[in-house]
Design a protein around this motif. Structure first.
Motif, PDB file in Angstrom:
ATOM      1  N   ALA A  77      65.515 -72.166  47.906  1.00 37.64           N
ATOM      2  CA  ALA A  77      66.134 -70.903  47.527  1.00 37.64           C
ATOM      3  C   ALA A  77      67.545 -70.829  48.006  1.00 37.64           C
ATOM      4  N   SER A  78      68.019 -71.625  49.119  1.00 35.15           N
ATOM      5  CA  SER A  78      69.545 -71.391  49.554  1.00 35.15           C
ATOM      6  C   SER A  78      69.602 -72.844  50.164  1.00 35.15           C
ATOM      7  N   GLY A  79      70.985 -73.303  50.518  1.00 37.48           N
ATOM      8  CA  GLY A  79      71.310 -74.278  51.152  1.00 37.48           C
ATOM      9  C   GLY A  79      70.892 -74.393  52.740  1.00 37.48           C
ATOM     10  N   LEU A  80      70.873 -73.294  53.451  1.00 39.40           N
ATOM     11  CA  LEU A  80      70.506 -73.156  54.730  1.00 39.40           C
ATOM     12  C   LEU A  80      68.818 -73.460  54.741  1.00 39.40           C
ATOM     13  N   ALA A  81      68.160 -72.899  53.562  1.00 41.50           N
ATOM     14  CA  ALA A  81      66.666 -73.328  53.657  1.00 41.50           C
ATOM     15  C   ALA A  81      66.616 -74.746  53.524  1.00 41.50           C
ATOM     16  N   ALA A  82      67.158 -75.453  52.741  1.00 41.17           N
ATOM     17  CA  ALA A  82      67.309 -76.878  52.687  1.00 41.17           C
ATOM     18  C   ALA A  82      67.467 -77.577  54.090  1.00 41.17           C
ATOM     19  N   GLU A  83      68.662 -77.258  54.714  1.00 38.35           N
ATOM     20  CA  GLU A  83      69.135 -77.928  55.733  1.00 38.35           C
ATOM     21  C   GLU A  83      67.773 -77.585  56.964  1.00 38.35           C
ATOM     22  N   ASP A  84      67.441 -76.455  56.970  1.00 40.41           N
ATOM     23  CA  ASP A  84      66.306 -76.078  57.952  1.00 40.41           C
ATOM     24  C   ASP A  84      65.186 -76.816  57.861  1.00 40.41           C
ATOM     25  N   ALA A 103      82.442 -78.459  60.448  1.00 39.84           N
ATOM     26  CA  ALA A 103      81.039 -78.279  59.796  1.00 39.84           C
ATOM     27  C   ALA A 103      80.947 -76.846  59.102  1.00 39.84           C
ATOM     28  N   TYR A 104      80.518 -76.404  58.039  1.00 39.20           N
ATOM     29  CA  TYR A 104      80.215 -75.061  57.520  1.00 39.20           C
ATOM     30  C   TYR A 104      79.761 -74.167  58.616  1.00 39.20           C
ATOM     31  N   GLY A 105      80.089 -73.125  58.807  1.00 35.24           N
ATOM     32  CA  GLY A 105      79.963 -72.305  59.884  1.00 35.24           C
ATOM     33  C   GLY A 105      78.368 -71.885  59.979  1.00 35.24           C
ATOM     34  N   GLY A 106      77.587 -71.876  58.672  1.00 35.60           N
ATOM     35  CA  GLY A 106      76.203 -71.507  58.715  1.00 35.60           C
ATOM     36  C   GLY A 106      75.469 -73.134  59.241  1.00 35.60           C
ATOM     37  N   THR A 107      76.044 -74.282  58.984  1.00 41.09           N
ATOM     38  CA  THR A 107      75.365 -75.388  59.508  1.00 41.09           C
ATOM     39  C   THR A 107      75.587 -75.202  60.880  1.00 41.09           C
ATOM     40  N   PHE A 108      76.801 -75.209  61.485  1.00 43.11           N
ATOM     41  CA  PHE A 108      76.979 -75.340  62.816  1.00 43.11           C
ATOM     42  C   PHE A 108      76.120 -74.331  63.718  1.00 43.11           C
ATOM     43  N   VAL A 146      77.024 -85.451  56.959  1.00 44.39           N
ATOM     44  CA  VAL A 146      78.664 -85.195  56.534  1.00 44.39           C
ATOM     45  C   VAL A 146      78.392 -84.249  55.546  1.00 44.39           C
ATOM     46  N   GLU A 147      79.939 -83.589  55.387  1.00 43.99           N
ATOM     47  CA  GLU A 147      80.133 -82.765  54.438  1.00 43.99           C
ATOM     48  C   GLU A 147      81.112 -83.437  53.601  1.00 43.99           C
ATOM     49  N   THR A 148      81.042 -83.368  52.312  1.00 42.97           N
ATOM     50  CA  THR A 148      82.318 -83.965  51.737  1.00 42.97           C
ATOM     51  C   THR A 148      82.359 -83.491  50.147  1.00 42.97           C
ATOM     52  N   SER A 150      84.918 -81.093  52.857  1.00 47.25           N
ATOM     53  CA  SER A 150      84.055 -80.270  53.879  1.00 47.25           C
ATOM     54  C   SER A 150      84.530 -78.577  53.637  1.00 47.25           C
ATOM     55  N   ASN A 151      83.570 -77.870  54.503  1.00 46.37           N
ATOM     56  CA  ASN A 151      84.368 -76.333  54.170  1.00 46.37           C
ATOM     57  C   ASN A 151      84.166 -76.047  55.585  1.00 46.37           C
ATOM     58  N   PRO A 152      85.512 -75.403  55.609  1.00 45.88           N
ATOM     59  CA  PRO A 152      86.581 -74.992  55.091  1.00 45.88           C
ATOM     60  C   PRO A 152      87.669 -76.001  54.854  1.00 45.88           C
ATOM     61  N   VAL A 175      74.236 -86.031  53.364  1.00 48.68           N
ATOM     62  CA  VAL A 175      75.285 -85.536  52.733  1.00 48.68           C
ATOM     63  C   VAL A 175      75.200 -84.265  52.088  1.00 48.68           C
ATOM     64  N   ASP A 176      76.190 -83.471  52.801  1.00 52.39           N
ATOM     65  CA  ASP A 176      76.120 -82.005  51.999  1.00 52.39           C
ATOM     66  C   ASP A 176      77.093 -81.935  51.378  1.00 52.39           C
ATOM     67  N   ASN A 177      77.050 -81.689  49.760  1.00 54.77           N
ATOM     68  CA  ASN A 177      78.152 -81.739  48.783  1.00 54.77           C
ATOM     69  C   ASN A 177      78.545 -80.337  48.248  1.00 54.77           C
ATOM     70  N   THR A 178      77.949 -79.407  48.884  1.00 51.26           N
ATOM     71  CA  THR A 178      77.980 -77.995  48.507  1.00 51.26           C
ATOM     72  C   THR A 178      79.399 -77.889  47.749  1.00 51.26           C
ATOM     73  N   PHE A 179      80.399 -78.065  48.295  1.00 52.93           N
ATOM     74  CA  PHE A 179      81.878 -77.712  47.876  1.00 52.93           C
ATOM     75  C   PHE A 179      82.257 -78.703  46.877  1.00 52.93           C
ATOM     76  N   ALA A 180      81.388 -79.710  46.432  1.00 55.15           N
ATOM     77  CA  ALA A 180      81.771 -80.681  45.270  1.00 55.15           C
ATOM     78  C   ALA A 180      81.363 -80.056  43.943  1.00 55.15           C
TER      79      ALA A 180
HETATM   80  C1  LIG Z   1      79.066 -76.735  52.772  1.00 58.21           C
HETATM   81  C2  LIG Z   1      77.969 -75.838  52.832  1.00 58.21           C
HETATM   82  N1  LIG Z   1      76.674 -76.095  53.249  1.00 58.21           N
HETATM   83  C3  LIG Z   1      76.001 -75.217  53.021  1.00 58.21           C
HETATM   84  C4  LIG Z   1      76.022 -74.024  52.594  1.00 58.21           C
HETATM   85  C5  LIG Z   1      74.773 -72.934  52.531  1.00 58.21           C
HETATM   86  O1  LIG Z   1      74.566 -72.810  51.422  1.00 58.21           O
HETATM   87  P1  LIG Z   1      73.624 -71.230  50.954  1.00 58.21           P
HETATM   88  O2  LIG Z   1      74.810 -70.268  51.169  1.00 58.21           O
HETATM   89  O3  LIG Z   1      73.073 -71.328  49.961  1.00 58.21           O
HETATM   90  O4  LIG Z   1      72.785 -71.226  52.284  1.00 58.21           O
HETATM   91  C6  LIG Z   1      77.399 -73.578  52.172  1.00 58.21           C
HETATM   92  C7  LIG Z   1      77.653 -72.077  51.687  1.00 58.21           C
HETATM   93  O5  LIG Z   1      78.925 -71.867  51.236  1.00 58.21           O
HETATM   94  C8  LIG Z   1      78.428 -74.546  52.291  1.00 58.21           C
HETATM   95  O6  LIG Z   1      79.782 -74.427  51.909  1.00 58.21           O
END
Ligand SMILES: Cc1ncc(COP(=O)(O)O)c(C=O)c1O
Length: 180
Positions: A77-84, A103-108, A146-148, A150-152, A175-180
């Protein structure tokens, strides 16, 4: 689906079979929680409860797996749910993860405020620098993250090069490619 199909063709067809009940050409949105079983453990098509699996989600997961050339896709349902979920599947207390220094703030926060309370350690590295990643790996490292881009900071990591370092060390690469 064979490898002969182009990305565009896979995007339309992979995981997308006509609904056997009605012939609807795209999978209907199944808004259901529980599925009737044909007997104890007799699941129809593998479905028993939508939290575990749901035909609409299966279509998406199969499609994404085909587009990525992967064996399986899992939708959350969300990126953070997948990460967790990933953290709790891969790691046990005492394990260590190398994460990006931007790293994305939520990931950190997931590492710093949640996983660390359960004994998972992490350190940061500039993942655009393969040598820095190699140097950050310890005997307790279980994953390189890795994030590529990366955000921000839109940093770019050479996925193939870091995958080589991770494979050599016997650790997983995330590999978190959310920004791609
Ligand atoms: C790089 C990256 N990873 C993870 C997320 C988290 O995604 P979500 O908001 O769906 O939990 C974001 C959200 O902007 C992100 O930019």
């Amino acid at each position: 689906m064979s490898d002969q199909h182009s990305f565009e063709t896979l995007a339309i067809h992979a995981g997308n079979t006509a609904d056997p009940l009605t012939g609807a050409v795209v999978p209907p949105i199944y808004q259901v929680s529980t599925y009737k079983q044909d007997g104890v453990g007799g699941l129809r098509g593998g479905y028993e409860y939508s939290r575990s699996a749901n035909p609409t989600r299966t279509a998406l997961e199969e499609n994404l797996a085909a587009l990525e050339g992967g064996r399986r896709g899992l939708a959350f349902a969300s990126g953070l749910a997948a990460e967790d979920c990933l953290l709790r599947t891969l790691l046990t207390p005492g394990d260590h993860v190398v994460i990006p220094n931007d790293a994305y703030g939520g990931t950190f926060r997931l590492f710093a405020k949640v996983a660390s309370r359960w004994g998972v350690e992490f350190s940061v590295a500039d993942t655009s620098d393969v040598d820095a990643v190699r140097a950050a790996i310890t005997p307790r490292t279980k994953a390189v993250w890795v994030e590529t881009p990366s955000n921000p900071l839109l940093g770019i990591t050479d996925i193939a090069a870091v995958a080589g370092v991770a494979r050599q060390a016997g650790v997983r690469l995330v590999v978190d490619n959310t920004f791609a």
